[in-house]
Design an enzyme around this catalytic site. Sequence first.
Site, mmCIF file in Angstrom:
data_model
loop_
_atom_site.group_PDB
_atom_site.id
_atom_site.type_symbol
_atom_site.label_atom_id
_atom_site.label_comp_id
_atom_site.label_asym_id
_atom_site.label_seq_id
_atom_site.Cartn_x
_atom_site.Cartn_y
_atom_site.Cartn_z
ATOM 1 N N TYR A 12 15.275 30.552 7.682
ATOM 2 C CA TYR A 12 14.077 31.282 8.119
ATOM 3 C C TYR A 12 14.043 31.372 9.642
ATOM 4 C CZ TYR A 12 11.851 30.983 3.508
ATOM 5 O OH TYR A 12 11.537 31.107 2.181
ATOM 6 N N LYS A 71 0.840 -1.204 0.000
ATOM 7 C CA LYS A 71 0.000 0.000 0.000
ATOM 8 C C LYS A 71 0.880 1.262 0.000
ATOM 9 C CE LYS A 71 -0.160 -0.151 5.040
ATOM 10 N NZ LYS A 71 -0.857 -0.734 6.183
HETATM 11 C C1 LIG Z 1 -0.126 -1.723 6.817
HETATM 12 C C2 LIG Z 1 -0.732 -2.993 7.250
HETATM 13 C C3 LIG Z 1 0.063 -4.118 7.539
HETATM 14 C C4 LIG Z 1 1.557 -4.076 7.583
HETATM 15 O O1 LIG Z 1 2.017 -3.573 8.821
HETATM 16 P P1 LIG Z 1 3.569 -3.507 9.126
HETATM 17 O O2 LIG Z 1 3.634 -3.029 10.521
HETATM 18 O O3 LIG Z 1 4.139 -2.514 8.167
HETATM 19 O O4 LIG Z 1 4.109 -4.859 8.910
HETATM 20 C C5 LIG Z 1 -0.570 -5.307 7.805
HETATM 21 N N1 LIG Z 1 -1.916 -5.400 7.807
HETATM 22 C C6 LIG Z 1 -2.697 -4.337 7.559
HETATM 23 C C7 LIG Z 1 -4.164 -4.512 7.579
HETATM 24 C C8 LIG Z 1 -2.138 -3.105 7.283
HETATM 25 O O5 LIG Z 1 -2.944 -2.057 7.043
#
Ligand SMILES: *Cc1c(COP(=O)(O)O)cnc(C)c1O
Length: 366
Positions: A262, A32
Site C-alpha cells: 500500500y 494480567k
Molecule cells: C503490571 C504490573 C506489575 C509487573 O510489572 P513488570 O514491569 O512487568 O514486572 C507489577 N505490579 C503492578 C501493580 C502491575 O500493574
Amino acid sequence: MRAVVEVNLKAIDHNIKQIKSLTKSEILAVVKADAYGHGLVPVAKQALTSGASWLGVALLEEAFALRAAGITAPVIAWLTPSGEDFASALKQHIDLSVSSISLFEEVLGAAKVSGIKPRLHFEIDTGMRRGGVLDEWSDFLAFAKERSQEYELVGVWSHFARADEPDSTFNVEQENNFELKLADVKLAGLNPKIIHLSNSAATITNPAAHHVMVRLGIAMYGLSPDVNTLGTSQDLHLIPAMTVKAKIHLVKSAKKGEAVGYGGTAILGEDSKLGVIVMGYADGLPRSASNIAGVLHNSKKAPLIGRVSMDQCVVDLGADSTAKAGEYVTIFGPDGYSADDWGKASGTINYEITTRIAARVPRIYT
Ligand SMILES: *Cc1c(COP(=O)(O)O)cnc(C)c1O
C-alpha cells in the site's frame, strides 16, 4: 496453522528460578492481560510450579478465569472499579485492592451480603499519581481503623513509576514515602503481612525494595524491563518465552525499482525474492513497524518491505533465497528479531508487542 504463538514454559520456569536467585522474597507472578499475551492459565500454572506463590491480575474477570481453571493459590485483582461483582470475588477467595474510601465501603457492603470477610490490600500512591490512596490518606486510615473488624488486612503496596531508571532519585522518594505510610498503618494498629512494592525492574536492581513479596511481570516472560537501562534479556540471563511464527503464503521474484505494498512506500533497490507472510496488524503486528522490523527464515533475517497490512505483510527474502510457500518464518523470538526489536521499530516497548498479539493467533505450549 497459518500463524502461531509458541510459548516455552521451560523458559518461564528458568526465568522464575533466575529471579529467585536474586531475592528471598515471595514471588507474585503477574498474569494480567492474558499473561502479557502468553496465555493466562498455562502461565499461571507454570509459575506456581516454578516457585511463585501468588498470582496478580488487573481485572476481576481475569481472577475469575484463574479460579474457573481450578487454581487455588492466592490471587489479587488490583484494578476493580466501582460496580464490579465483589460478592463473587469474595466467594472465590480473591484478594482485592482498595485505594479509596468509597471502594473500601463498597467492598465491605459486598462482604455483608456474602457473609465472607474480605482479604484486602491497601494501595498507596507514593509518587506515580496513577493508582493508590493519595489525598484521602488520613481519612482512609481512620476508616480502615474504624471498620477493622470487617476485613482482613493482608497487604499494603505501591508501584514504582521509574524502576527502569535505577539511578533516579524518584525511586528513593517513593521508597521513603512508602515507609512513612507503612508507619502510619502500624500506628493505626493495623498489621499487614504482605508488604509489596517491586516490579521486575526493582526486583532486578533494588534489593532494598523487595519487602515480603515482589510482583514479577515482564522478567518472568524473559524480557528486559528496559533494554537501554538494564540490558537485554541475555544480559539479565532471561530467556524470552514467546516465539511468534507465521507461514509464507507466496514467494515471488520482483525487480529493482518496483514499489511494494500500500502506498508503494518501499522501492526495491535490487532484484529480489519477496515473501508474503500471513500475519498483519489484525494479528497484533504494529503497522508502524513497516519497513523497519523483519522476520527470520532459515537463520537469515528478512526485513519487512512495504507496509504491514491487516492480515499479511511482505518481507525481502533476498535474491538467492530458497524459501518456499508454506514454510514458517519467525516474526520474533529468542533468535532473529526480538520483541525488543519490534518494539523499537514501532515506537513502543516489548510489553506491548507480546500483549497485543491477537487472540486469533493460537497459543501452543512447549
Ligand atoms: C503490571 C504490573 C506489575 C509487573 O510489572 P513488570 O514491569 O512487568 O514486572 C507489577 N505490579 C503492578 C501493580 C502491575 O500493574
